[in-house]
Design a protein around this motif. Structure first.
Motif, PDB file in Angstrom:
ATOM      1  N   LEU A  21       0.805  -1.215   0.000  1.00  0.00           N
ATOM      2  CA  LEU A  21       0.000   0.000   0.000  1.00  0.00           C
ATOM      3  C   LEU A  21       0.843   1.272   0.000  1.00  0.00           C
ATOM      4  CD1 LEU A  21      -2.751  -1.107   2.550  1.00  0.00           C
ATOM      5  CD2 LEU A  21      -2.899  -1.051   0.051  1.00  0.00           C
ATOM      6  N   GLY A  22       2.163   1.126   0.163  1.00  0.00           N
ATOM      7  CA  GLY A  22       3.030   2.296   0.165  1.00  0.00           C
ATOM      8  C   GLY A  22       2.952   3.117   1.430  1.00  0.00           C
ATOM      9  N   TRP A  23       2.651   2.458   2.561  1.00  0.00           N
ATOM     10  CA  TRP A  23       2.549   3.170   3.833  1.00  0.00           C
ATOM     11  C   TRP A  23       3.813   3.062   4.670  1.00  0.00           C
ATOM     12  CZ3 TRP A  23      -2.971   1.343   5.646  1.00  0.00           C
ATOM     13  CH2 TRP A  23      -3.924   1.931   4.826  1.00  0.00           C
ATOM     14  N   THR A  24       4.431   1.881   4.679  1.00  0.00           N
ATOM     15  CA  THR A  24       5.601   1.681   5.536  1.00  0.00           C
ATOM     16  C   THR A  24       6.779   1.143   4.747  1.00  0.00           C
ATOM     17  OG1 THR A  24       4.960  -0.582   6.117  1.00  0.00           O
ATOM     18  CG2 THR A  24       4.163   1.179   7.562  1.00  0.00           C
ATOM     19  N   ALA A  25       7.967   1.500   5.193  1.00  0.00           N
ATOM     20  CA  ALA A  25       9.204   1.038   4.571  1.00  0.00           C
ATOM     21  C   ALA A  25       9.907   0.075   5.516  1.00  0.00           C
ATOM     22  CB  ALA A  25      10.114   2.228   4.279  1.00  0.00           C
ATOM     23  N   GLN A  26      10.422  -0.998   4.953  1.00  0.00           N
ATOM     24  CA  GLN A  26      11.193  -1.968   5.740  1.00  0.00           C
ATOM     25  C   GLN A  26      12.561  -2.141   5.103  1.00  0.00           C
ATOM     26  OE1 GLN A  26       8.102  -3.272   4.229  1.00  0.00           O
ATOM     27  NE2 GLN A  26       6.995  -2.326   5.904  1.00  0.00           N
ATOM     28  N   GLY A  27      13.594  -2.114   5.946  1.00  0.00           N
ATOM     29  CA  GLY A  27      14.933  -2.397   5.448  1.00  0.00           C
ATOM     30  C   GLY A  27      14.985  -3.833   4.965  1.00  0.00           C
ATOM     31  N   LEU A  28      15.582  -4.051   3.806  1.00  0.00           N
ATOM     32  CA  LEU A  28      15.593  -5.383   3.210  1.00  0.00           C
ATOM     33  C   LEU A  28      16.963  -6.031   3.275  1.00  0.00           C
ATOM     34  CD1 LEU A  28      13.885  -7.469   1.655  1.00  0.00           C
ATOM     35  CD2 LEU A  28      14.604  -6.324  -0.438  1.00  0.00           C
TER      36      LEU A  28
END
Length: 140
Positions: A21-28
Motif C-alpha cells: 500500500l506504500g505506507w511503511t518502509a522496511q529495510g531489506l
C-alpha cells in the motif's frame, strides 16, 4: 505498487522496500558493491521479486542545501538506474538519515558489529519512509 529505497554508498547499497500500500518502509538488505553489472542485476532481482514500480535514491545534500561531490555521484547513479531498469527514479534529500539510523540503533542498545551490518538498510528505510510520508501528505 511497491517502492524501493536505496542508500547508495562507496562500498554498499542499503535497500528498503515499501509494503504493497506504500505506507511503511522496511529495510531489506545491504548489497556489498562489486561491479556495476552485478549490483544492477541484484537490484533487478529485488524489483522482480517484490513487484517494485518506482525507486527512491537518497541524495546527500550539504547542510546549506547545495549538492557536493557525493551528491553528484548519487545523481549519476539514479540516472543510470533509470536508463537500465526503465523505472521512475526519484531523488530524496537524505541529510541526517544515517545519523538518525545510528542514534536509533544506539538507543536500542545494538552492538557495534550488528550496527555496522544493518545501518545502510535502516538508512534506506528512513529515506523511503520520508519520501512516502511527504507524498502521502501532498495527495491528501
Amino acid at each position: 505498487m511497491r517502492l524501493m529505497g536505496l542508500d547508495y554508498g562507496d562500498k554498499t547499497i542499503g535497500v528498503a522496500v515499501s509494503d504493497e500500500l506504500g505506507w511503511t518502509a522496511q529495510g531489506l538488505e545491504v548489497i556489498r558493491r562489486t561491479t556495476e553489472e552485478r549490483d544492477t542485476n541484484r537490484l533487478r532481482e529485488i524489483i522482480r521479486d517484490y513487484g517494485v514500480s518506482e525507486i527512491v535514491v537518497g541524495l546527500p545534500k550539504n547542510m546549506n542545501n547545495t549538492i557536493g561531490p557525493r551528491g553528484e555521484i548519487c545523481i549519476a547513479f539514479s540516472q543510470s538506474l533509470h536508463e537500465k531498469l526503465q523505472l521512475p527514479v526519484h531523488l530524496w534529500d537524505e541529510r541526517l538519515t544515517t545519523a538518525s539510523a545510528q542514534r536509533t540503533l544506539l538507543e536500542a542498545d545494538v552492538s557495534r558489529k550488528k550496527r555496522k551490518q544493518v545501518i545502510d538498510k535502516m538508512a534506506a528505510a528512513l529515506i523511503l519512509q520520508g519520501y512516502m510520508d511527504a507524498n502521502s501528505n501532498s495527495k491528501r
